[in-house]
Design a protein around this motif. Sequence first.
Motif, PDB file in Angstrom:
ATOM      1  N   ILE A 202      12.229   5.959 -12.428  1.00  0.00           N
ATOM      2  CA  ILE A 202      10.826   5.627 -12.686  1.00  0.00           C
ATOM      3  C   ILE A 202      10.096   5.506 -11.357  1.00  0.00           C
ATOM      4  O   ILE A 202      10.637   4.975 -10.386  1.00  0.00           O
ATOM      5  CB  ILE A 202      10.715   4.337 -13.532  1.00  0.00           C
ATOM      6  CG1 ILE A 202       9.270   4.078 -13.942  1.00  0.00           C
ATOM      7  CG2 ILE A 202      11.313   3.155 -12.818  1.00  0.00           C
ATOM      8  CD1 ILE A 202       9.137   3.018 -15.014  1.00  0.00           C
ATOM      9  N   ALA A 203       8.899   6.037 -11.301  1.00  0.00           N
ATOM     10  CA  ALA A 203       8.122   6.021 -10.057  1.00  0.00           C
ATOM     11  C   ALA A 203       6.657   5.802 -10.387  1.00  0.00           C
ATOM     12  O   ALA A 203       6.190   6.098 -11.499  1.00  0.00           O
ATOM     13  CB  ALA A 203       8.298   7.329  -9.288  1.00  0.00           C
ATOM     14  N   SER A 204       5.925   5.262  -9.430  1.00  0.00           N
ATOM     15  CA  SER A 204       4.477   5.149  -9.576  1.00  0.00           C
ATOM     16  C   SER A 204       3.839   6.487  -9.219  1.00  0.00           C
ATOM     17  O   SER A 204       4.404   7.288  -8.474  1.00  0.00           O
ATOM     18  CB  SER A 204       3.934   4.028  -8.687  1.00  0.00           C
ATOM     19  OG  SER A 204       4.421   4.150  -7.366  1.00  0.00           O
ATOM     20  N   GLU A 205       2.678   6.726  -9.774  1.00  0.00           N
ATOM     21  CA  GLU A 205       1.984   8.000  -9.527  1.00  0.00           C
ATOM     22  C   GLU A 205       1.494   8.073  -8.090  1.00  0.00           C
ATOM     23  O   GLU A 205       1.535   9.119  -7.450  1.00  0.00           O
ATOM     24  CB  GLU A 205       0.808   8.131 -10.490  1.00  0.00           C
ATOM     25  CG  GLU A 205       0.017   9.420 -10.334  1.00  0.00           C
ATOM     26  CD  GLU A 205      -1.212   9.437 -11.216  1.00  0.00           C
ATOM     27  OE1 GLU A 205      -1.706  10.541 -11.507  1.00  0.00           O
ATOM     28  OE2 GLU A 205      -1.698   8.359 -11.597  1.00  0.00           O
ATOM     29  N   SER A 206       1.029   6.953  -7.564  1.00  0.00           N
ATOM     30  CA  SER A 206       0.504   6.886  -6.202  1.00  0.00           C
ATOM     31  C   SER A 206       0.445   5.415  -5.802  1.00  0.00           C
ATOM     32  O   SER A 206       0.930   4.545  -6.526  1.00  0.00           O
ATOM     33  CB  SER A 206      -0.898   7.518  -6.129  1.00  0.00           C
ATOM     34  OG  SER A 206      -1.797   6.835  -6.981  1.00  0.00           O
ATOM     35  N   ALA A 207      -0.134   5.142  -4.653  1.00  0.00           N
ATOM     36  CA  ALA A 207      -0.270   3.761  -4.201  1.00  0.00           C
ATOM     37  C   ALA A 207      -1.042   2.933  -5.223  1.00  0.00           C
ATOM     38  O   ALA A 207      -1.974   3.422  -5.863  1.00  0.00           O
ATOM     39  CB  ALA A 207      -0.981   3.724  -2.854  1.00  0.00           C
ATOM     40  N   ALA A 208      -0.632   1.674  -5.386  1.00  0.00           N
ATOM     41  CA  ALA A 208      -1.329   0.762  -6.293  1.00  0.00           C
ATOM     42  C   ALA A 208      -2.401   0.022  -5.508  1.00  0.00           C
ATOM     43  O   ALA A 208      -2.107  -0.760  -4.607  1.00  0.00           O
ATOM     44  CB  ALA A 208      -0.342  -0.232  -6.906  1.00  0.00           C
ATOM     45  N   LYS A 209      -3.646   0.281  -5.838  1.00  0.00           N
ATOM     46  CA  LYS A 209      -4.779  -0.331  -5.138  1.00  0.00           C
ATOM     47  C   LYS A 209      -5.246  -1.571  -5.889  1.00  0.00           C
ATOM     48  O   LYS A 209      -5.382  -1.545  -7.108  1.00  0.00           O
ATOM     49  CB  LYS A 209      -5.904   0.692  -5.015  1.00  0.00           C
ATOM     50  CG  LYS A 209      -5.504   1.953  -4.247  1.00  0.00           C
ATOM     51  CD  LYS A 209      -6.582   3.003  -4.274  1.00  0.00           C
ATOM     52  CE  LYS A 209      -6.678   3.691  -5.621  1.00  0.00           C
ATOM     53  NZ  LYS A 209      -5.488   4.512  -5.943  1.00  0.00           N
ATOM     54  N   VAL A 210      -5.493  -2.639  -5.145  1.00  0.00           N
ATOM     55  CA  VAL A 210      -5.982  -3.879  -5.753  1.00  0.00           C
ATOM     56  C   VAL A 210      -7.392  -4.121  -5.222  1.00  0.00           C
ATOM     57  O   VAL A 210      -7.600  -4.304  -4.018  1.00  0.00           O
ATOM     58  CB  VAL A 210      -5.077  -5.077  -5.420  1.00  0.00           C
ATOM     59  CG1 VAL A 210      -5.566  -6.315  -6.171  1.00  0.00           C
ATOM     60  CG2 VAL A 210      -3.632  -4.772  -5.781  1.00  0.00           C
ATOM     61  N   TYR A 211      -8.371  -4.131  -6.124  1.00  0.00           N
ATOM     62  CA  TYR A 211      -9.777  -4.203  -5.737  1.00  0.00           C
ATOM     63  C   TYR A 211     -10.231  -5.647  -5.520  1.00  0.00           C
ATOM     64  O   TYR A 211      -9.596  -6.584  -5.988  1.00  0.00           O
ATOM     65  CB  TYR A 211     -10.632  -3.506  -6.792  1.00  0.00           C
ATOM     66  CG  TYR A 211     -10.383  -2.013  -6.838  1.00  0.00           C
ATOM     67  CD1 TYR A 211     -11.061  -1.154  -5.974  1.00  0.00           C
ATOM     68  CD2 TYR A 211      -9.447  -1.471  -7.714  1.00  0.00           C
ATOM     69  CE1 TYR A 211     -10.828   0.218  -5.992  1.00  0.00           C
ATOM     70  CE2 TYR A 211      -9.199  -0.100  -7.738  1.00  0.00           C
ATOM     71  CZ  TYR A 211      -9.894   0.736  -6.869  1.00  0.00           C
ATOM     72  OH  TYR A 211      -9.647   2.085  -6.874  1.00  0.00           O
ATOM     73  N   PRO A 212     -11.335  -5.838  -4.792  1.00  0.00           N
ATOM     74  CA  PRO A 212     -11.807  -7.191  -4.450  1.00  0.00           C
ATOM     75  C   PRO A 212     -12.108  -8.047  -5.669  1.00  0.00           C
ATOM     76  O   PRO A 212     -12.493  -7.548  -6.727  1.00  0.00           O
ATOM     77  CB  PRO A 212     -13.083  -6.919  -3.638  1.00  0.00           C
ATOM     78  CG  PRO A 212     -12.944  -5.518  -3.137  1.00  0.00           C
ATOM     79  CD  PRO A 212     -12.188  -4.786  -4.199  1.00  0.00           C
ATOM     80  N   SER A 213     -11.932  -9.359  -5.483  1.00  0.00           N
ATOM     81  CA  SER A 213     -12.232 -10.310  -6.539  1.00  0.00           C
ATOM     82  C   SER A 213     -12.768 -11.593  -5.923  1.00  0.00           C
ATOM     83  O   SER A 213     -12.305 -12.019  -4.869  1.00  0.00           O
ATOM     84  CB  SER A 213     -10.975 -10.621  -7.354  1.00  0.00           C
ATOM     85  OG  SER A 213     -11.223 -11.642  -8.290  1.00  0.00           O
ATOM     86  N   LYS A 214     -13.719 -12.230  -6.601  1.00  0.00           N
ATOM     87  CA  LYS A 214     -14.261 -13.487  -6.100  1.00  0.00           C
ATOM     88  C   LYS A 214     -13.371 -14.669  -6.451  1.00  0.00           C
ATOM     89  O   LYS A 214     -13.156 -15.564  -5.642  1.00  0.00           O
ATOM     90  CB  LYS A 214     -15.669 -13.708  -6.657  1.00  0.00           C
ATOM     91  CG  LYS A 214     -16.706 -12.762  -6.082  1.00  0.00           C
ATOM     92  CD  LYS A 214     -18.098 -13.100  -6.622  1.00  0.00           C
ATOM     93  CE  LYS A 214     -19.154 -12.179  -6.010  1.00  0.00           C
ATOM     94  NZ  LYS A 214     -20.514 -12.502  -6.517  1.00  0.00           N
ATOM     95  N   ASP A 215     -12.844 -14.690  -7.692  1.00  0.00           N
ATOM     96  CA  ASP A 215     -12.107 -15.892  -8.085  1.00  0.00           C
ATOM     97  C   ASP A 215     -10.951 -15.661  -9.050  1.00  0.00           C
ATOM     98  O   ASP A 215     -10.203 -16.593  -9.329  1.00  0.00           O
ATOM     99  CB  ASP A 215     -13.059 -16.915  -8.710  1.00  0.00           C
ATOM    100  CG  ASP A 215     -13.891 -16.329  -9.843  1.00  0.00           C
ATOM    101  OD1 ASP A 215     -13.616 -15.195 -10.256  1.00  0.00           O
ATOM    102  OD2 ASP A 215     -14.809 -17.020 -10.313  1.00  0.00           O
ATOM    103  N   VAL A 216     -10.766 -14.464  -9.586  1.00  0.00           N
ATOM    104  CA  VAL A 216      -9.691 -14.247 -10.554  1.00  0.00           C
ATOM    105  C   VAL A 216      -8.675 -13.238 -10.013  1.00  0.00           C
ATOM    106  O   VAL A 216      -9.001 -12.367  -9.208  1.00  0.00           O
ATOM    107  CB  VAL A 216     -10.231 -13.748 -11.913  1.00  0.00           C
ATOM    108  CG1 VAL A 216     -11.079 -14.815 -12.569  1.00  0.00           C
ATOM    109  CG2 VAL A 216     -11.027 -12.459 -11.744  1.00  0.00           C
TER     110      VAL A 216
END
Length: 247
Positions: A59-73
């Motif tokens: 099993i592999a990921s398709e590409s890098a996992a990006k985590v987008y900005p968040s203010k509080d959650v």
Amino acid sequence: MSLHLKLINDEISLQKMTLPSRYYYFDDNYIKLLTLGEGFFPNDKLFTKLELTNSSLIIASESAAKVYPSKDVFAINKFDISLAQNSNLEFINDELIMFRGAKFIQFFNLDFDESCTFFCSEMMSSGRSYEEYDFSDLLMRNKFSKEGAVEYLECFDIEGAKLKDYSKRHGREEIFAKIYVKSNDNEMFASVLSDMGVKAYEYTQNRAFIVIIICAGKISHLKEEIYNIWELYRKALGKKKFDLGKR
């Protein structure tokens, strides 16, 4: 968002899939997770469950996992994996990229019995080139259990600002990856690692498997090292080199 797959005697069955969780199934029991390539937005909750019985799975990921900005959650990514009756799992992750202000929690739970083998890798980049360690919070819990009894547990909470300060104070630009390996003969595999110059590895408390740490200045160098160790793992299992089809 959730995905639940079960493999029994190398026959795969989809138990549950809630969009936008998606995957692509190839021959040779190779699965590519498509959801991760789109990234994690605030309050996303992704759950992936895999159950293997007398089966092998790459099993592999398709590409890098990006985590987008968040203010509080936080965005949350959780894996629950069980291996039984001579099953083999090879989980090759691309890097985790935390954007400025990102908040992310990962749970990785793997339960196995003595007859099973696995190779799992993970790595985290320093972020986008102009956002080095500018993420807010990263929480991780990686738990490996042998027949229900905890064999190895990692729990940590990293603040981007502290990691950035540490990097500056120590003048270190390396990025790190971890590999978790259970082969049919851990002692022999450890000797192979030493022969190839890998020194940063250690057994878990009951020597059930090996944890390897590698570092490099570039993600491409880390991936090359991971693939080299993965190739050794497959060779130890009597398997040929496998092409994930990613360039």
